[in-house]
Motif scaffolding. Structure first.
Motif, PDB file in Angstrom:
ATOM      1  N   THR A  57       0.959  -0.928  -0.213  1.00 51.64           N
ATOM      2  CA  THR A  57      -0.230  -0.032  -0.577  1.00 51.64           C
ATOM      3  C   THR A  57       0.852   0.882   0.156  1.00 51.64           C
ATOM      4  O   THR A  57       1.779   1.230   0.062  1.00 51.64           O
ATOM      5  N   ASP A  58       0.273   1.643  -0.888  1.00 55.81           N
ATOM      6  CA  ASP A  58       1.491   2.945  -0.688  1.00 55.81           C
ATOM      7  C   ASP A  58       0.780   4.368  -0.152  1.00 55.81           C
ATOM      8  O   ASP A  58      -0.572   4.686   0.016  1.00 55.81           O
ATOM      9  N   PHE A  59       2.050   4.730   0.409  1.00 55.45           N
ATOM     10  CA  PHE A  59       1.459   6.274   1.549  1.00 55.45           C
ATOM     11  C   PHE A  59       2.441   7.287   1.651  1.00 55.45           C
ATOM     12  O   PHE A  59       3.438   7.618   1.645  1.00 55.45           O
ATOM     13  N   GLY A  60       1.667   8.340   0.354  1.00 58.22           N
ATOM     14  CA  GLY A  60       2.915   9.107  -0.316  1.00 58.22           C
ATOM     15  C   GLY A  60       3.479   8.695  -1.480  1.00 58.22           C
ATOM     16  O   GLY A  60       3.657   7.698  -1.518  1.00 58.22           O
ATOM     17  N   PRO A  61       4.606   8.879  -1.824  1.00 53.96           N
ATOM     18  CA  PRO A  61       5.248   9.223  -3.249  1.00 53.96           C
ATOM     19  C   PRO A  61       6.383   8.611  -2.668  1.00 53.96           C
ATOM     20  O   PRO A  61       7.279   8.378  -3.910  1.00 53.96           O
ATOM     21  N   ASP A  62       7.092   8.812  -1.481  1.00 55.91           N
ATOM     22  CA  ASP A  62       8.148   7.525  -0.917  1.00 55.91           C
ATOM     23  C   ASP A  62       7.908   7.267  -0.148  1.00 55.91           C
ATOM     24  O   ASP A  62       9.480   5.545   0.193  1.00 55.91           O
ATOM     25  N   TYR A  63       6.878   6.162   0.512  1.00 56.27           N
ATOM     26  CA  TYR A  63       7.234   5.263   1.264  1.00 56.27           C
ATOM     27  C   TYR A  63       5.625   3.791   0.910  1.00 56.27           C
ATOM     28  O   TYR A  63       4.691   4.461   0.812  1.00 56.27           O
ATOM     29  N   ALA A  64       5.730   2.701   1.073  1.00 58.61           N
ATOM     30  CA  ALA A  64       4.795   1.711   0.981  1.00 58.61           C
ATOM     31  C   ALA A  64       4.800   0.421   2.117  1.00 58.61           C
ATOM     32  O   ALA A  64       6.534   0.224   2.170  1.00 58.61           O
ATOM     33  N   ALA A  65       4.197   0.441   2.923  1.00 58.74           N
ATOM     34  CA  ALA A  65       4.189  -1.211   3.350  1.00 58.74           C
ATOM     35  C   ALA A  65       3.531  -2.160   2.840  1.00 58.74           C
ATOM     36  O   ALA A  65       2.063  -1.759   2.654  1.00 58.74           O
ATOM     37  N   THR A  66       3.246  -3.031   3.840  1.00 59.68           N
ATOM     38  CA  THR A  66       2.413  -4.404   3.346  1.00 59.68           C
ATOM     39  C   THR A  66       1.814  -4.049   4.553  1.00 59.68           C
ATOM     40  O   THR A  66       1.413  -3.499   4.895  1.00 59.68           O
ATOM     41  N   MET A  67       0.518  -4.771   4.448  1.00 65.31           N
ATOM     42  CA  MET A  67      -0.392  -4.858   5.909  1.00 65.31           C
ATOM     43  C   MET A  67      -1.396  -6.042   5.858  1.00 65.31           C
ATOM     44  O   MET A  67      -1.908  -5.945   5.633  1.00 65.31           O
ATOM     45  N   SER A  68       0.022  -7.316   6.011  1.00 65.26           N
ATOM     46  CA  SER A  68      -0.870  -8.723   6.356  1.00 65.26           C
ATOM     47  C   SER A  68      -1.667  -8.272   7.547  1.00 65.26           C
ATOM     48  O   SER A  68      -1.749  -9.611   7.787  1.00 65.26           O
ATOM     49  N   GLY A  69      -1.370  -7.916   8.324  1.00 61.69           N
ATOM     50  CA  GLY A  69      -1.635  -7.960   9.867  1.00 61.69           C
ATOM     51  C   GLY A  69      -0.022  -8.557  10.571  1.00 61.69           C
ATOM     52  O   GLY A  69      -0.529  -8.559  11.905  1.00 61.69           O
ATOM     53  N   ASP A  70       0.541  -9.679  10.131  1.00 57.42           N
ATOM     54  CA  ASP A  70       1.482  -9.931  10.788  1.00 57.42           C
ATOM     55  C   ASP A  70       2.771  -9.037  10.965  1.00 57.42           C
ATOM     56  O   ASP A  70       2.850  -7.830  10.740  1.00 57.42           O
ATOM     57  N   THR A  71       4.467  -9.524  10.962  1.00 52.23           N
ATOM     58  CA  THR A  71       4.968  -7.892  10.804  1.00 52.23           C
ATOM     59  C   THR A  71       5.205  -7.728   9.578  1.00 52.23           C
ATOM     60  O   THR A  71       5.775  -8.778   8.426  1.00 52.23           O
ATOM     61  N   ASP A  72       5.307  -6.676   9.179  1.00 54.25           N
ATOM     62  CA  ASP A  72       5.349  -5.799   8.141  1.00 54.25           C
ATOM     63  C   ASP A  72       6.387  -5.318   7.019  1.00 54.25           C
ATOM     64  O   ASP A  72       7.324  -5.477   8.768  1.00 54.25           O
ATOM     65  N   VAL A  73       6.622  -4.812   6.384  1.00 57.62           N
ATOM     66  CA  VAL A  73       8.128  -4.054   5.810  1.00 57.62           C
ATOM     67  C   VAL A  73       7.494  -3.445   4.974  1.00 57.62           C
ATOM     68  O   VAL A  73       6.495  -2.847   4.026  1.00 57.62           O
ATOM     69  N   GLY A  74       8.057  -1.850   5.160  1.00 57.62           N
ATOM     70  CA  GLY A  74       7.940  -0.791   4.344  1.00 57.62           C
ATOM     71  C   GLY A  74       8.490  -0.557   4.114  1.00 57.62           C
ATOM     72  O   GLY A  74      10.507  -0.250   4.141  1.00 57.62           O
ATOM     73  N   LEU A  75       8.993  -0.407   2.704  1.00 56.78           N
ATOM     74  CA  LEU A  75      10.082   0.390   1.798  1.00 56.78           C
ATOM     75  C   LEU A  75       9.838   1.757   2.013  1.00 56.78           C
ATOM     76  O   LEU A  75       9.066   3.011   1.341  1.00 56.78           O
ATOM     77  N   ASP A  76      10.573   2.564   2.220  1.00 53.21           N
ATOM     78  CA  ASP A  76      11.165   4.213   2.600  1.00 53.21           C
ATOM     79  C   ASP A  76      11.958   4.366   1.414  1.00 53.21           C
ATOM     80  O   ASP A  76      13.552   4.068   1.543  1.00 53.21           O
ATOM     81  N   ALA A  77      12.093   5.706   0.881  1.00 54.53           N
ATOM     82  CA  ALA A  77      13.017   5.893  -0.376  1.00 54.53           C
ATOM     83  C   ALA A  77      12.438   7.285   0.062  1.00 54.53           C
ATOM     84  O   ALA A  77      13.596   7.942  -1.017  1.00 54.53           O
ATOM     85  N   SER A  78      12.663   7.608   1.312  1.00 54.82           N
ATOM     86  CA  SER A  78      12.275   9.200   1.306  1.00 54.82           C
ATOM     87  C   SER A  78      13.595  10.210   1.670  1.00 54.82           C
ATOM     88  O   SER A  78      14.508   9.230   2.202  1.00 54.82           O
ATOM     89  N   PRO A  79      14.232  11.539   1.559  1.00 53.93           N
ATOM     90  CA  PRO A  79      15.493  11.500   1.892  1.00 53.93           C
ATOM     91  C   PRO A  79      15.617  11.138   3.112  1.00 53.93           C
ATOM     92  O   PRO A  79      17.148  11.756   3.098  1.00 53.93           O
ATOM     93  N   GLU A  80      14.858  11.442   4.289  1.00 53.65           N
ATOM     94  CA  GLU A  80      14.877  10.907   5.611  1.00 53.65           C
ATOM     95  C   GLU A  80      15.132   9.827   5.827  1.00 53.65           C
ATOM     96  O   GLU A  80      15.384   9.386   7.296  1.00 53.65           O
ATOM     97  N   LYS A  81      15.480   8.726   4.528  1.00 56.21           N
ATOM     98  CA  LYS A  81      14.956   7.425   5.303  1.00 56.21           C
ATOM     99  C   LYS A  81      16.282   7.280   6.252  1.00 56.21           C
ATOM    100  O   LYS A  81      17.432   7.857   6.460  1.00 56.21           O
ATOM    101  N   VAL A  82      16.138   5.630   7.656  1.00 58.77           N
ATOM    102  CA  VAL A  82      17.497   5.624   8.043  1.00 58.77           C
ATOM    103  C   VAL A  82      18.158   4.974   7.727  1.00 58.77           C
ATOM    104  O   VAL A  82      17.587   4.974   5.818  1.00 58.77           O
ATOM    105  N   LYS A  83      19.628   4.650   7.570  1.00 58.68           N
ATOM    106  CA  LYS A  83      20.869   4.266   6.505  1.00 58.68           C
ATOM    107  C   LYS A  83      20.732   2.710   7.104  1.00 58.68           C
ATOM    108  O   LYS A  83      21.286   1.909   6.368  1.00 58.68           O
ATOM    109  N   ALA A  84      20.545   2.003   7.654  1.00 57.73           N
ATOM    110  CA  ALA A  84      20.170   0.451   7.867  1.00 57.73           C
ATOM    111  C   ALA A  84      18.625   0.478   8.570  1.00 57.73           C
ATOM    112  O   ALA A  84      17.129   1.145   8.277  1.00 57.73           O
ATOM    113  N   LEU A  85      18.419  -0.939   7.994  1.00 58.08           N
ATOM    114  CA  LEU A  85      17.079  -2.166   8.833  1.00 58.08           C
ATOM    115  C   LEU A  85      16.564  -1.364   9.935  1.00 58.08           C
ATOM    116  O   LEU A  85      17.567  -0.789  10.552  1.00 58.08           O
TER     117      LEU A  85
END
Length: 110
Positions: free
Chosen positions: A30-58
Motif C-alpha cells: 500500500t502506498d503512503f505518499g510518493p516515497d513510502y509503501a508497506a505491506t499490510m498483512s497484519g503479521d510482521t509487515d515491511v515498509g519501503l522508505d525512499a524518502s530523503p530522511e530514510k534511516v541508513k540501515a534496517l
C-alpha cells in the motif's frame, strides 16, 4: 505486550523495491505518499522508505500499548532516544539506540 511488528527498509527506488518483493515473494504494498509503501498483512509487515530522511540501515519497529511509558522504560534501561515521539499515518512512534548502538523504533497504533 511488546512485539516486533514491523521492519522498515531504506530503499533507493520505491517502485523497483516494490516490484522486486512482489515478484520474489508475492507481497502486496500500500502506498503512503510518493516515497513510502508497506505491506499490510497484519503479521510482521515491511515498509519501503525512499524518502530523503530514510534511516541508513534496517529499522525494526516494536509495537506497544503505552508509548510514553515505554519511552521512559527505554531511557531507564540505558537506551538513548534519537528521534522523539512523532505522529505518522496510523499512530505515533519514537526511535532509540540500544546499549550496542542499534537503532530501533517503538510505535503505538491509533
Amino acid at each position: 505486550m511488546a512485539r516486533l511488528d514491523y521492519l522498515e527498509l531504506p530503499v533507493g527506488d520505491r517502485a523497483a523495491a516494490k516490484r522486486f518483493y512482489a515478484e520474489a515473494f508475492g507481497w502486496r504494498f500500500t502506498d503512503f505518499g510518493p516515497d513510502y509503501a508497506a505491506t499490510m498483512s497484519g503479521d510482521t509487515d515491511v515498509g519501503l522508505d525512499a524518502s530523503p530522511e530514510k534511516v541508513k540501515a534496517l529499522l525494526p519497529v516494536i509495537r506497544v500499548e503505552a508509548l510514553e511509558a515505554t519511552l521512559s522504560a527505554v531511557e531507564a534501561a540505558g537506551g538513548m532516544i534519537v528521534v522523539p515521539i512523532f505522529a505518522f499515518p496510523g499512530g505515533r512512534r519514537f526511535h532509540f539506540r540500544d546499549v550496542d548502538g542499534h537503532e530501533l523504533a517503538v510505535m503505538q497504533a491509533d
